[in-house]
Write a protein that holds these residues in place. Structure first.
Motif, short mmCIF file in Angstrom:
data_model
loop_
_atom_site.label_atom_id
_atom_site.label_comp_id
_atom_site.label_asym_id
_atom_site.label_seq_id
_atom_site.Cartn_x
_atom_site.Cartn_y
_atom_site.Cartn_z
N ALA A 13 -13.11 6.03 -2.13
CA ALA A 13 -13.72 7.19 -1.48
C ALA A 13 -12.88 7.63 -0.28
CB ALA A 13 -15.15 6.87 -1.05
N SER A 14 -12.38 6.67 0.49
CA SER A 14 -11.52 6.99 1.63
C SER A 14 -10.20 7.61 1.17
CB SER A 14 -11.25 5.73 2.45
OG SER A 14 -12.43 5.22 3.04
N VAL A 15 -9.65 7.08 0.07
CA VAL A 15 -8.41 7.63 -0.49
C VAL A 15 -8.63 9.08 -0.92
CG1 VAL A 15 -6.81 7.49 -2.45
CG2 VAL A 15 -7.47 5.41 -1.21
N LEU A 16 -9.77 9.35 -1.55
CA LEU A 16 -10.09 10.71 -1.99
C LEU A 16 -10.20 11.65 -0.79
CD1 LEU A 16 -10.89 12.78 -4.12
CD2 LEU A 16 -13.24 11.87 -4.02
N THR A 17 -10.89 11.23 0.25
CA THR A 17 -11.03 12.05 1.45
C THR A 17 -9.68 12.33 2.10
OG1 THR A 17 -13.29 11.29 1.94
CG2 THR A 17 -11.98 12.08 3.80
N GLY A 18 -8.85 11.29 2.25
CA GLY A 18 -7.52 11.48 2.84
C GLY A 18 -6.66 12.41 2.01
N THR A 19 -6.73 12.29 0.68
CA THR A 19 -5.95 13.14 -0.22
C THR A 19 -6.30 14.61 -0.05
OG1 THR A 19 -5.72 11.36 -1.85
CG2 THR A 19 -5.38 13.60 -2.62
N ILE A 20 -7.60 14.89 0.01
CA ILE A 20 -8.05 16.28 0.16
C ILE A 20 -7.61 16.87 1.48
CG2 ILE A 20 -10.10 17.76 0.37
CD1 ILE A 20 -11.46 15.90 -1.67
N VAL A 21 -7.74 16.11 2.56
CA VAL A 21 -7.32 16.59 3.87
C VAL A 21 -5.81 16.88 3.88
CG1 VAL A 21 -6.99 15.93 6.29
CG2 VAL A 21 -9.18 15.51 5.16
N GLY A 22 -5.02 16.05 3.20
CA GLY A 22 -3.58 16.24 3.18
C GLY A 22 -3.12 17.52 2.53
N VAL A 23 -3.96 18.14 1.70
CA VAL A 23 -3.59 19.37 1.01
C VAL A 23 -3.29 20.50 2.01
CG1 VAL A 23 -4.48 21.19 -0.51
CG2 VAL A 23 -4.86 18.80 -1.08
N TYR A 24 -3.93 20.47 3.18
CA TYR A 24 -3.84 21.58 4.11
C TYR A 24 -2.74 21.39 5.16
CZ TYR A 24 -8.22 22.61 1.84
OH TYR A 24 -9.17 22.88 0.88
N SER A 55 -5.63 9.62 9.45
CA SER A 55 -6.80 9.73 10.33
C SER A 55 -8.07 9.89 9.53
CB SER A 55 -6.63 10.91 11.29
OG SER A 55 -5.54 10.71 12.16
N ALA A 56 -8.04 10.76 8.51
CA ALA A 56 -9.22 10.97 7.67
C ALA A 56 -9.56 9.72 6.88
CB ALA A 56 -8.99 12.15 6.73
N TYR A 57 -8.55 9.04 6.37
CA TYR A 57 -8.75 7.81 5.60
C TYR A 57 -9.45 6.73 6.43
CZ TYR A 57 -7.55 3.36 3.37
OH TYR A 57 -7.61 2.10 2.83
N LEU A 58 -9.14 6.66 7.72
CA LEU A 58 -9.65 5.57 8.55
C LEU A 58 -11.11 5.74 8.94
CD1 LEU A 58 -6.61 4.97 10.97
CD2 LEU A 58 -7.23 3.70 8.90
N PHE A 62 0.80 -1.22 0.00
CA PHE A 62 0.00 0.00 0.00
C PHE A 62 0.84 1.27 0.00
CE2 PHE A 62 -3.55 -2.68 0.59
CZ PHE A 62 -4.71 -1.92 0.50
N ALA A 63 2.16 1.14 0.16
CA ALA A 63 3.03 2.32 0.23
C ALA A 63 2.90 3.24 -0.99
CB ALA A 63 4.48 1.89 0.44
N PRO A 64 2.86 2.70 -2.23
CA PRO A 64 2.71 3.60 -3.39
C PRO A 64 1.42 4.41 -3.35
CG PRO A 64 3.43 1.42 -4.09
CD PRO A 64 3.05 1.31 -2.64
N ILE A 65 0.33 3.80 -2.85
CA ILE A 65 -0.93 4.52 -2.74
C ILE A 65 -0.79 5.65 -1.74
CG2 ILE A 65 -3.36 4.33 -2.08
CD1 ILE A 65 -3.30 1.43 -3.02
N ALA A 66 -0.17 5.36 -0.59
CA ALA A 66 0.05 6.39 0.42
C ALA A 66 0.88 7.53 -0.13
CB ALA A 66 0.73 5.77 1.65
N PHE A 67 1.90 7.20 -0.91
CA PHE A 67 2.77 8.24 -1.48
C PHE A 67 1.98 9.14 -2.43
CE2 PHE A 67 5.68 9.71 -4.85
CZ PHE A 67 6.56 10.45 -4.07
N LEU A 68 1.16 8.55 -3.29
CA LEU A 68 0.37 9.34 -4.24
C LEU A 68 -0.67 10.19 -3.54
CD1 LEU A 68 -0.13 6.71 -7.09
CD2 LEU A 68 1.41 8.69 -7.09
#
Length: 394
Positions: free
Chosen positions: A382-393, A338-341, A286-292
């Motif tokens: 959907a969880s990946v999308l939510t986590g990605t958006i939160v990470g922007v800030y 945290s958001a992803y979970l 899952f590391a590549p997904i986390a990186f992206l």
């Protein structure tokens, strides 16, 4: 760099969604753009403005206060148990308060506060997104009522739904979390991420459905009213919600015992055989997904392992693992993870959803079983999308 990782995360979600899409020629780009724009507004206000940040602090404080109130009932029943000084019992401190929160949800549902919020929020969401009245209603209601109870509010509609519409409501059910669980989540991860994830997940599930399962919504829907329990005596309804909350806590506790013991067994077995733990191994997958998604490079294996654990076990097991390593991760990694979970996207939930639908309509239950893996992938996206958006800030 944050903008770059927003693009990589969105590209990842879209590409995988496109690959499993049932109708690639009719992906609903307009609805996706509207929903994504709404996500950016919500996340910006909540995480990048003083008013939003203070509001999140207030909501978190309120749920912490609710946990203190819940402790009154828990201590009365279990107060005689001996706990070592400075110690804590997960079942008592995190799971048992679900009983109290479930009772509050039952009261608010009985006096029609929740039906009012769900109806008009769903109406507004449909006006913005054009996803359909039933779909918009369900996306909001599942984030408040949880499953399997939420399926009972649309039990008359379920036998009539097309396979496409059935996928959408099931995806919403997997991507959201119930209000009764929020206070317990906030005992394990920062409350602000829990609240933001709840809002974003409602929209993320609909975005994924626009890619994976596109169709034109029917025009003759009527917003469904939540009627569960309203024609029963108050204390009967209250008692039902209390018992449901207790059964939920017991179920989660049993799942955690089994899953965490299984992961411990696998870790020790893998260490003995190949000198690498099971969680580290799936972490590399899952590391590549986390990186992206924007997770800093030094954290991607640990974060990837917890992401995978959540998919294989459940969010509580993953949050418990995150608690143990949170101090070793960057603020950005903690925020994204945290958001992803905060969702029900795991293998166990597939069984709950399939069983819930099957109890209402055997034929529709068979449909859900047929697209169960696509449902799991969609909810995870959907969880990946939510986590990605939160990470922007961060």
């Amino acid at each position: 760099m944050n903008f770059v990782f927003l693009l990589t995360g969105l590209t990842l979600v879209f590409v995988i969604g496109w690959l499993i899409s049932s109708d690639r020629k009719h992906i609903r780009f307009v609805s996706i753009a509207k929903l994504f724009g709404l996500q950016i507004i919500i996340s910006f206000v909540c995480l990048h403005t003083s008013g939003g940040i203070n509001a999140l602090k207030g909501i978190s404080s309120f749920f912490n206060w609710l946990m203190i109130q819940a402790a009154g009932g828990v201590n009365f029943v279990f107060g005689g148990l001996m706990i070592k000084p400075g110690g804590s019992v997960f079942f008592l401190n995190v799971l048992m308060p679900i009983v109290f929160i479930s009772a509050l949800v039952g009261i608010l549902n009985y006096i029609k506060v929740l039906p009012f919020i769900i109806k008009w929020t769903g109406w507004a969401l449909n006006k913005v997104s054009g996803m359909g009245e039933l779909e918009s209603y369900f996306a909001v209601s599942t984030a408040i009522l949880g499953q399997p109870e939420v399926f009972l509010t649309v039990k008359d509609q379920i036998p009539k739904l097309t396979e496409q519409r059935l996928y959408t409501i099931c995806a919403s059910a997997m991507s959201a979390v119930s209000a009764a669980m929020l206070a317990s989540y906030m005992k394990m991860v920062p409350g602000k991420y829990v609240v933001v994830a709840v809002f974003l997940n409602i929209l993320s599930a609909l975005i994924i459905s626009c890619i994976v399962n596109p169709y034109e919504p029917e025009k003759d829907d009527e917003l469904v009213k939540v009627t569960k329990g309203n024609d029963e005596p108050f204390f009967q309804v209250l008692g039902t919600y209390i018992v449901d909350g207790f059964q939920l806590a017991i179920t989660v506790g049993a799942m955690l015992i089994g899953f965490i013991a299984l992961v411990t067994f696998l870790n020790n077995t893998f260490l003995a055989v190949v000198n690498i733990s099971f969680t580290d191994l799936i972490g590399y997958v899952f590391a590549p997904i986390a990186f992206l998604m924007g997770v800093p490079a030094q954290d991607i294996v640990k974060v990837g392992g917890i992401m995978a654990m959540k998919l294989i076990t459940n969010e509580f097991a993953a949050m418990g693992t995150l608690q143990g390593v949170a101090s070793e991760l960057t603020t950005k990694s903690n925020a994204i993870l945290s958001a992803y979970l905060v969702s029900f996207a795991n293998f166990g939930t597939i069984g709950i959803i399939t069983g819930s639908i099957k109890s209402i309509s055997a034929e529709q239950g068979a449909f859900v079983a047929k697209f169960s893996m696509k449902l799991l992938v969609g909810a995870t996206l959907a969880s990946v999308l939510t986590g990605t958006i939160v990470g922007v800030y961060f």
